[in-house]
Motif scaffolding. Structure first.
Motif, PDB file in Angstrom:
ATOM      1  N   THR A  23       1.259  -1.436   0.479  1.00 23.80           N
ATOM      2  CA  THR A  23       0.163  -0.203  -0.100  1.00 23.80           C
ATOM      3  C   THR A  23       1.242   1.156   0.299  1.00 23.80           C
ATOM      4  N   LEU A  24       0.423   2.158  -0.925  1.00 20.29           N
ATOM      5  CA  LEU A  24       1.064   3.767  -1.026  1.00 20.29           C
ATOM      6  C   LEU A  24      -0.049   4.987  -0.393  1.00 20.29           C
ATOM      7  N   ARG A  25       0.534   5.068   0.261  1.00 21.21           N
ATOM      8  CA  ARG A  25      -0.095   6.792   0.795  1.00 21.21           C
ATOM      9  C   ARG A  25       0.885   7.724   0.823  1.00 21.21           C
ATOM     10  N   ILE A  26       0.061   8.858   0.168  1.00 21.48           N
ATOM     11  CA  ILE A  26       0.584   9.848  -0.130  1.00 21.48           C
ATOM     12  C   ILE A  26      -0.274  11.447   0.453  1.00 21.48           C
ATOM     13  N   LEU A  61      11.195  10.560  -0.729  1.00 19.83           N
ATOM     14  CA  LEU A  61      12.637   9.217  -1.003  1.00 19.83           C
ATOM     15  C   LEU A  61      13.828  10.002  -0.208  1.00 19.83           C
ATOM     16  N   SER A  62      14.288  11.183  -0.649  1.00 17.40           N
ATOM     17  CA  SER A  62      15.055  12.133  -0.572  1.00 17.40           C
ATOM     18  C   SER A  62      15.654  11.945   1.115  1.00 17.40           C
ATOM     19  N   MET A  63      14.468  12.223   1.966  1.00 13.44           N
ATOM     20  CA  MET A  63      15.208  12.304   3.368  1.00 13.44           C
ATOM     21  C   MET A  63      14.674  10.649   3.847  1.00 13.44           C
ATOM     22  N   THR A  64      14.538   9.586   3.297  1.00 10.90           N
ATOM     23  CA  THR A  64      14.497   8.292   3.810  1.00 10.90           C
ATOM     24  C   THR A  64      15.234   7.769   4.062  1.00 10.90           C
ATOM     25  N   LYS A  65      15.585   7.325   5.007  1.00 12.62           N
ATOM     26  CA  LYS A  65      16.742   6.501   5.508  1.00 12.62           C
ATOM     27  C   LYS A  65      16.703   5.317   4.893  1.00 12.62           C
ATOM     28  N   PRO A  66      17.709   4.938   4.885  1.00 12.03           N
ATOM     29  CA  PRO A  66      18.237   3.099   4.363  1.00 12.03           C
ATOM     30  C   PRO A  66      16.863   2.091   5.153  1.00 12.03           C
ATOM     31  N   SER A  78       5.205  11.257   2.874  1.00 10.10           N
ATOM     32  CA  SER A  78       5.199  12.850   3.754  1.00 10.10           C
ATOM     33  C   SER A  78       6.170  13.272   4.032  1.00 10.10           C
ATOM     34  N   VAL A  79       6.343  14.623   3.404  1.00  4.14           N
ATOM     35  CA  VAL A  79       7.645  15.787   3.988  1.00  4.14           C
ATOM     36  C   VAL A  79       7.327  16.331   5.546  1.00  4.14           C
ATOM     37  N   PRO A  80       7.378  16.229   7.075  1.00  2.00           N
ATOM     38  CA  PRO A  80       6.836  16.403   7.690  1.00  2.00           C
ATOM     39  C   PRO A  80       6.690  18.075   8.259  1.00  2.00           C
ATOM     40  N   GLN A  81       8.076  19.310   7.275  1.00  2.00           N
ATOM     41  CA  GLN A  81       7.751  20.209   7.885  1.00  2.00           C
ATOM     42  C   GLN A  81       6.994  21.233   6.338  1.00  2.00           C
ATOM     43  N   ALA A  82       6.221  20.156   5.446  1.00  2.00           N
ATOM     44  CA  ALA A  82       5.072  20.558   4.802  1.00  2.00           C
ATOM     45  C   ALA A  82       3.746  20.075   4.848  1.00  2.00           C
TER      46      ALA A  82
END
Length: 278
Positions: A23-26, A61-66, A78-82
């Motif tokens: 499942t993908l939630r955006i 994806l640029s902020m996601t840890k391995p 989601s982007v926390p600051q947004a």
């Protein structure tokens, strides 16, 4: 370290996340305060949604840890600051209006979308929800039978106080009257697309006035986002990963309106997709 090897490692991590997930939630976050979209003024709601999906996935994806060994079945992107939640202190001062676009006829999609909307915005109830049923096969006409399962699910959510008022989209006078007569929880509003109707039909206006149904206008297409457009947006946001198995389930568009001033404080999209092949 070779930059090419570093890029390959990142792509491998992204592949691992999306390959394992079902499942993908955006959540696009508050678009009123976001300036990261490719186009400052999208030409249509469909283009806006496409840009939002691409930008959110790319940033997430640029902020996601391995990924760790325990990979999740559900990716919440989601982007926390947004993001923009509603505090208890301001809840009485704002109205949360939602339009729910169904891409899948499964009724649980409605409940999932409303629950995620409440959770994301930190509210116990949505003030109004307008439903846009799944697009019909070309040549078919929308009937009361098409609407009834969806409306029954909305009525359940009204009774459980997850929704205060429910509305419809693009119903003519006859179908709106049929729904109003049959429904236990009556529609409080009906959206009319002025692209196909420059002036409100007199019979619809008279019926809505008699039964206190608010007539609203909109510019949304019959199909907000096609399967191909969704997959293309995901591909762009995830650096051309293989996304052909992902199916769009629903799109929830919300607006947080300051009651006393009539201005939109926040607006955004929640999107849900599911992988068709296990």
């Amino acid at each position: 370290m070779d930059p090419q090897n570093s890029t390959n490692d990142v792509n491998a991590e992204e592949n691992m996340l999306l390959t394992h997930a079902r499942t993908l939630r955006i959540h696009t976050g508050n678009l009123v305060n976001r300036n990261r979209l490719k186009k400052k003024c999208p030409s249509s709601p469909s283009e806006e949604l496409r840009d939002c999906i691409q930008a959110t996935l790319s940033d997430w994806l640029s902020m996601t840890k391995p990924p760790s060994e325990d990979l999740t079945d559900t990716l919440d992107c989601s982007v926390p600051q947004a993001t923009d939640v509603i505090t208890p202190e301001e809840r009485e001062e704002v109205k949360v209006s939602v339009k729910l676009f169904l891409c899948d006829p499964i009724q649980s999609s409605i409940r999932d979308a409303v629950e995620l909307g409440c959770q994301t915005l930190a509210v116990s109830q949505l003030d109004s929800v307008i439903i846009a049923p799944p697009a019909l096969v070309e040549g078919d006409s929308l009937t009361l039978a098409h609407l009834q399962p969806t409306w029954e699910e909305l009525e359940t959510l009204v009774r459980s106080q997850r929704i205060a008022a429910i509305g419809t989209s693009d119903l003519d006078k006859d179908l709106l009257e049929q729904l109003h007569t049959w429904a236990q929880v009556k529609p409080s509003s009906n959206q009319v697309n002025l692209a196909s109707c420059c002036v409100m039909p007199p019979d619809l206006t008279a019926f809505a006035k008699e039964f206190d149904i608010q007539l609203l206008t909109h510019s949304d297409p019959k199909e907000l986002m096609s399967a191909a457009a969704f997959q293309e947006a995901v591909q762009e946001g995830t650096q051309d990963l293989n996304v052909v198995d992902w199916r769009l389930e629903w799109v929830l568009r919300y607006s947080i309106i300051v009651k006393s001033r009539g201005i939109i404080k926040s607006k955004g999209y929640l999107v849900s997709a599911r992988k068709t092949n296990p």
